[in-house]
Motif scaffolding. Sequence first.
Motif, PDB file in Angstrom:
ATOM      1  N   GLU A   1       8.292   7.574   9.374  1.00 11.74           N
ATOM      2  CA  GLU A   1       9.616   7.075   9.033  1.00 11.74           C
ATOM      3  C   GLU A   1      10.653   7.879   9.809  1.00 11.74           C
ATOM      4  O   GLU A   1      10.509   9.095   9.972  1.00 11.74           O
ATOM      5  CB  GLU A   1       9.869   7.216   7.531  1.00 11.74           C
ATOM      6  N   PRO A   2      11.707   7.245  10.304  1.00 12.04           N
ATOM      7  CA  PRO A   2      12.670   7.951  11.158  1.00 12.04           C
ATOM      8  C   PRO A   2      13.492   9.023  10.452  1.00 12.04           C
ATOM      9  O   PRO A   2      13.927   9.976  11.085  1.00 12.04           O
ATOM     10  CB  PRO A   2      13.571   6.819  11.674  1.00 12.04           C
ATOM     11  N   VAL A   3      13.705   8.913   9.151  1.00  8.61           N
ATOM     12  CA  VAL A   3      14.557   9.872   8.445  1.00  8.61           C
ATOM     13  C   VAL A   3      13.727  10.920   7.711  1.00  8.61           C
ATOM     14  O   VAL A   3      13.810  12.114   7.995  1.00  8.61           O
ATOM     15  CB  VAL A   3      15.497   9.153   7.459  1.00  8.61           C
ATOM     16  N   LYS A   4      12.901  10.486   6.786  1.00  9.36           N
ATOM     17  CA  LYS A   4      12.113  11.424   5.987  1.00  9.36           C
ATOM     18  C   LYS A   4      10.860  11.905   6.708  1.00  9.36           C
ATOM     19  O   LYS A   4      10.211  12.851   6.263  1.00  9.36           O
ATOM     20  CB  LYS A   4      11.726  10.780   4.660  1.00  9.36           C
ATOM     21  N   MET A   5      10.505  11.244   7.811  1.00  2.31           N
ATOM     22  CA  MET A   5       9.347  11.613   8.629  1.00  2.31           C
ATOM     23  C   MET A   5       8.029  11.506   7.865  1.00  2.31           C
ATOM     24  O   MET A   5       7.048  12.160   8.205  1.00  2.31           O
ATOM     25  CB  MET A   5       9.515  13.036   9.195  1.00  2.31           C
ATOM     26  N   ARG A   6       8.010  10.676   6.833  1.00  2.00           N
ATOM     27  CA  ARG A   6       6.757  10.428   6.133  1.00  2.00           C
ATOM     28  C   ARG A   6       5.854   9.557   7.005  1.00  2.00           C
ATOM     29  O   ARG A   6       6.324   8.693   7.747  1.00  2.00           O
ATOM     30  CB  ARG A   6       7.012   9.734   4.787  1.00  2.00           C
ATOM     31  N   ILE A   7       4.558   9.794   6.914  1.00  2.00           N
ATOM     32  CA  ILE A   7       3.599   9.049   7.728  1.00  2.00           C
ATOM     33  C   ILE A   7       3.534   7.599   7.262  1.00  2.00           C
ATOM     34  O   ILE A   7       3.391   7.320   6.071  1.00  2.00           O
ATOM     35  CB  ILE A   7       2.203   9.689   7.644  1.00  2.00           C
ATOM     36  N   ARG A   8       3.640   6.677   8.217  1.00  2.00           N
ATOM     37  CA  ARG A   8       3.562   5.247   7.912  1.00  2.00           C
ATOM     38  C   ARG A   8       2.230   4.641   8.352  1.00  2.00           C
ATOM     39  O   ARG A   8       1.732   3.703   7.745  1.00  2.00           O
ATOM     40  CB  ARG A   8       4.699   4.499   8.622  1.00  2.00           C
TER      41      ARG A   8
ATOM     42  N   GLU B   1       2.207   2.321  -3.154  1.00  2.00           N
ATOM     43  CA  GLU B   1       1.187   2.888  -4.036  1.00  2.00           C
ATOM     44  C   GLU B   1       0.687   4.242  -3.542  1.00  2.00           C
ATOM     45  O   GLU B   1      -0.271   4.793  -4.083  1.00  2.00           O
ATOM     46  CB  GLU B   1       0.014   1.912  -4.148  1.00  2.00           C
ATOM     47  N   GLY B   2       1.335   4.781  -2.493  1.00  2.00           N
ATOM     48  CA  GLY B   2       0.938   6.084  -1.974  1.00  2.00           C
ATOM     49  C   GLY B   2      -0.271   6.030  -1.065  1.00  2.00           C
ATOM     50  O   GLY B   2      -0.973   7.031  -0.889  1.00  2.00           O
ATOM     51  N   ILE B   3      -0.509   4.867  -0.457  1.00  2.00           N
ATOM     52  CA  ILE B   3      -1.636   4.687   0.455  1.00  2.00           C
ATOM     53  C   ILE B   3      -1.100   4.474   1.870  1.00  2.00           C
ATOM     54  O   ILE B   3      -0.145   3.721   2.075  1.00  2.00           O
ATOM     55  CB  ILE B   3      -2.500   3.473   0.053  1.00  2.00           C
ATOM     56  N   VAL B   4      -1.722   5.143   2.847  1.00  7.87           N
ATOM     57  CA  VAL B   4      -1.299   5.008   4.242  1.00  7.87           C
ATOM     58  C   VAL B   4      -2.303   4.138   4.993  1.00  7.87           C
ATOM     59  O   VAL B   4      -3.506   4.409   4.960  1.00  7.87           O
ATOM     60  CB  VAL B   4      -1.198   6.380   4.937  1.00  7.87           C
ATOM     61  N   PRO B   5      -1.834   3.089   5.670  1.00  2.75           N
ATOM     62  CA  PRO B   5      -2.739   2.271   6.477  1.00  2.75           C
ATOM     63  C   PRO B   5      -3.048   2.945   7.808  1.00  2.75           C
ATOM     64  O   PRO B   5      -2.278   3.768   8.305  1.00  2.75           O
ATOM     65  CB  PRO B   5      -1.936   0.980   6.694  1.00  2.75           C
ATOM     66  N   GLY B   6      -4.194   2.574   8.377  1.00  5.37           N
ATOM     67  CA  GLY B   6      -4.566   3.117   9.671  1.00  5.37           C
ATOM     68  C   GLY B   6      -5.548   2.202  10.365  1.00  5.37           C
ATOM     69  O   GLY B   6      -5.916   1.140   9.852  1.00  5.37           O
ATOM     70  N   VAL B   7      -5.979   2.617  11.553  1.00  5.78           N
ATOM     71  CA  VAL B   7      -6.947   1.841  12.320  1.00  5.78           C
ATOM     72  C   VAL B   7      -7.821   2.803  13.112  1.00  5.78           C
ATOM     73  O   VAL B   7      -7.367   3.874  13.530  1.00  5.78           O
ATOM     74  CB  VAL B   7      -6.234   0.842  13.269  1.00  5.78           C
ATOM     75  N   ILE B   8      -9.085   2.439  13.283  1.00  7.00           N
ATOM     76  CA  ILE B   8     -10.002   3.185  14.148  1.00  7.00           C
ATOM     77  C   ILE B   8     -10.422   2.249  15.265  1.00  7.00           C
ATOM     78  O   ILE B   8     -10.816   1.107  15.023  1.00  7.00           O
ATOM     79  CB  ILE B   8     -11.250   3.664  13.379  1.00  7.00           C
TER      80      ILE B   8
ATOM     81  N   LEU C   1       0.830  -1.204   0.000  1.00  7.32           N
ATOM     82  CA  LEU C   1       0.000   0.000   0.000  1.00  7.32           C
ATOM     83  C   LEU C   1       0.865   1.255   0.000  1.00  7.32           C
ATOM     84  O   LEU C   1       0.607   2.202  -0.745  1.00  7.32           O
ATOM     85  CB  LEU C   1      -0.920   0.014   1.229  1.00  7.32           C
ATOM     86  N   ARG C   2       1.881   1.255   0.849  1.00  6.64           N
ATOM     87  CA  ARG C   2       2.739   2.441   0.957  1.00  6.64           C
ATOM     88  C   ARG C   2       3.438   2.735  -0.364  1.00  6.64           C
ATOM     89  O   ARG C   2       3.622   3.902  -0.725  1.00  6.64           O
ATOM     90  CB  ARG C   2       3.750   2.250   2.087  1.00  6.64           C
TER      91      ARG C   2
ATOM     92  N   PRO D   1      -5.319   7.829   0.748  1.00  4.78           N
ATOM     93  CA  PRO D   1      -4.188   8.344  -0.030  1.00  4.78           C
ATOM     94  C   PRO D   1      -3.299   9.230   0.839  1.00  4.78           C
ATOM     95  O   PRO D   1      -3.794   9.983   1.686  1.00  4.78           O
ATOM     96  CB  PRO D   1      -4.867   9.150  -1.144  1.00  4.78           C
ATOM     97  N   TYR D   2      -1.994   9.134   0.616  1.00  5.10           N
ATOM     98  CA  TYR D   2      -1.038   9.836   1.481  1.00  5.10           C
ATOM     99  C   TYR D   2      -1.322  11.333   1.579  1.00  5.10           C
ATOM    100  O   TYR D   2      -1.386  11.882   2.683  1.00  5.10           O
ATOM    101  CB  TYR D   2       0.397   9.623   0.980  1.00  5.10           C
ATOM    102  N   ASN D   3      -1.464  12.011   0.457  1.00  7.79           N
ATOM    103  CA  ASN D   3      -1.612  13.469   0.482  1.00  7.79           C
ATOM    104  C   ASN D   3      -2.855  13.907   1.248  1.00  7.79           C
ATOM    105  O   ASN D   3      -2.835  14.905   1.980  1.00  7.79           O
ATOM    106  CB  ASN D   3      -1.654  14.023  -0.943  1.00  7.79           C
TER     107      ASN D   3
END
Length: 225
Positions: free
Chosen positions: A81-88, A25-32, A22-23, A45-47
């Motif tokens: 992510e620890p370096v780029k700080m992108r949401i995982r 493909e620019g998709i961020v996983p999550g949970v509720i 998923l990542r 979608p990430y953005n």
Amino acid sequence: MGDKINLTLGQRELQGKKVARLRKEGIVPGVIYGHNLDPMLVQAPYNILEKAVRDAGKHTPVHVTIDGKKKITLIKDIDREPVKMRIRHVSFHAVKASDVVTAEVPITLTGEGESAAEKAGLVVLQAIEHIEIKAKPADLPEALEVSITGLATTEDKLTLGDITLPNGVEFADAEVDRDLVVANVYEPAALQAANDAAGGDADEASAEDVPADNGEDAPAAEKAE
């Protein structure tokens, strides 16, 4: 509060190591989770998700829609992510509109440049940047504001007791010390001396490095996530 934050999420089927697909493909996983719900696996979608995270932080309700069903949530955890700080990964906590919830909000100093202290060449440093409050989701403020315009000398300071809480908002800890310092006033020379001793620059001094007027160290600034 600012504008209502809406977010459409899709249900997620991939779990575990498969979410790497998923990542890519620019998709961020999550949970509720929460509010008598079985955990719901979601994705976005990430953005779109990144904007919601940026706008909401952990203190503004996010109104999510999943398969046409609406829920009020608060963002509880953001894995980056620890370096780029992108949401995982993002965890949302579902709440009721009538629930009293706890959230960490920023403390904002207003009136910068207008205080007698600053006009006299003194420096105002913030010692606490966040505080936990409790309120119903609709009453959660984007920030707690306190004006520095009344500060004039190095003997002056702002404390939690100087913050006027909005209607329906309380400190999460009912016994929190209202004398806890939010901002202090310093002589520039004291900041310069502290930074020279630490090998830093004068404009990067922190309150924890400079002795307070009562002879004790000023409270260290809280770390925002």
